[in-house]
Write a protein that holds these residues in place. Sequence first.
Motif, mmCIF file in Angstrom:
data_model
loop_
_atom_site.group_PDB
_atom_site.id
_atom_site.type_symbol
_atom_site.label_atom_id
_atom_site.label_comp_id
_atom_site.label_asym_id
_atom_site.label_seq_id
_atom_site.Cartn_x
_atom_site.Cartn_y
_atom_site.Cartn_z
ATOM 1 N N VAL A 118 0.830 -1.204 0.000
ATOM 2 C CA VAL A 118 0.000 0.000 0.000
ATOM 3 C C VAL A 118 0.866 1.255 0.000
ATOM 4 C CG1 VAL A 118 -1.919 -1.132 1.187
ATOM 5 C CG2 VAL A 118 -0.232 0.124 2.521
ATOM 6 N N ALA A 119 2.126 1.107 0.450
ATOM 7 C CA ALA A 119 3.022 2.265 0.517
ATOM 8 C C ALA A 119 3.311 2.781 -0.887
ATOM 9 C CB ALA A 119 4.321 1.875 1.212
ATOM 10 N N ALA A 120 3.586 4.067 -0.945
ATOM 11 C CA ALA A 120 3.807 4.706 -2.240
ATOM 12 C C ALA A 120 5.151 4.324 -2.851
ATOM 13 C CB ALA A 120 3.733 6.219 -2.067
ATOM 14 N N VAL A 165 0.855 7.601 7.496
ATOM 15 C CA VAL A 165 1.114 6.279 8.051
ATOM 16 C C VAL A 165 -0.181 5.649 8.571
ATOM 17 C CG1 VAL A 165 2.272 5.072 9.948
ATOM 18 C CG2 VAL A 165 3.542 6.722 8.572
ATOM 19 N N ARG A 166 -0.961 6.432 9.323
ATOM 20 C CA ARG A 166 -2.204 5.887 9.867
ATOM 21 C C ARG A 166 -3.176 5.477 8.755
ATOM 22 N NH1 ARG A 166 -4.677 5.686 14.897
ATOM 23 N NH2 ARG A 166 -3.278 7.201 15.862
ATOM 24 N N LYS A 167 -3.234 6.306 7.727
ATOM 25 C CA LYS A 167 -4.123 6.002 6.607
ATOM 26 C C LYS A 167 -3.718 4.678 5.940
ATOM 27 C CE LYS A 167 -5.942 8.453 2.634
ATOM 28 N NZ LYS A 167 -5.113 8.793 1.483
ATOM 29 N N ILE A 172 -4.297 -1.317 5.131
ATOM 30 C CA ILE A 172 -3.820 -2.700 5.302
ATOM 31 C C ILE A 172 -4.849 -3.499 6.116
ATOM 32 C CG2 ILE A 172 -2.006 -4.169 6.289
ATOM 33 C CD1 ILE A 172 -0.078 -1.690 5.892
ATOM 34 N N ALA A 173 -5.353 -2.893 7.195
ATOM 35 C CA ALA A 173 -6.349 -3.579 8.027
ATOM 36 C C ALA A 173 -7.622 -3.863 7.232
ATOM 37 C CB ALA A 173 -6.649 -2.746 9.277
#
Length: 220
Positions: A118-120, A165-167, A172-173
């Motif tokens: 999910v990270a850019a 980060v929280r987003k 991921i969750a």
Amino acid sequence: MPHADSSYLNIVNNCLSKGAQLVAVTKTQPIDRIMPLYQAGQRVFGENRVQELITKKQQMPQDCQWHLIGHLQTNKVKDVLPHVELIHSLDRLKLWEALETECQKAGVQISCLLQIKVAAEETKYGWDPEELDEVLKDKMPLRFENVKLKGIMGMTTFTDDMEIVRKELKTIANVYHHIKSNYFDGDSTFSVLSMGMSGDYQIALEEGSTMVRIGSLLFS
Ligand SMILES: *Cc1c(COP(=O)(O)O)cnc(C)c1O
């Protein structure tokens, strides 16, 4: 990073209070720095390279469990299988197939997490969540009997911006819950949400992580 927070016992208590498991990431650390964690009660260790994992496993007490958290080349599958409890980095179909084939040959099973991206950052491995959905729709009916899928692993972008980060942790969750309810309904063994590292593990715990992988904070 506040230093009062970086002791092993503080970290492990933060995890336990949320019902999460701590994987102590020991990559690049020598045995004499790892042993104090063992003596404090830690038994689950993570490495990102196959050879380093095998070497350390031989040097550490036998009741340690080893998790592979890094990218796995298909030609290393056979070497790593006898040594690991869980592979966090099942990130592509070719690896899934190679794991299944080698497990069948050896007559063993292996527990794995699907690593999603999910990270850019371009450098991060993992399934694109939509692509993973398609693959599961297509492949789950084939029943890979020896590769046991236990959950999802994800990493966030390396940034100080905790909103980003929280987003990403929420994403991921969400992917975890989507896959669990769509493909593992009623399978209580699909229960691992591996997210959270030194810089974001407390937020990850708030967002429902069940397994955090912490390295540098344990050794700072
Ligand atoms: C190194 C590593 C970690 C731990 O990172 P820290 O920031 O040192 O806590 C967690 N997960 C993976 C996949 C890693 O490679």
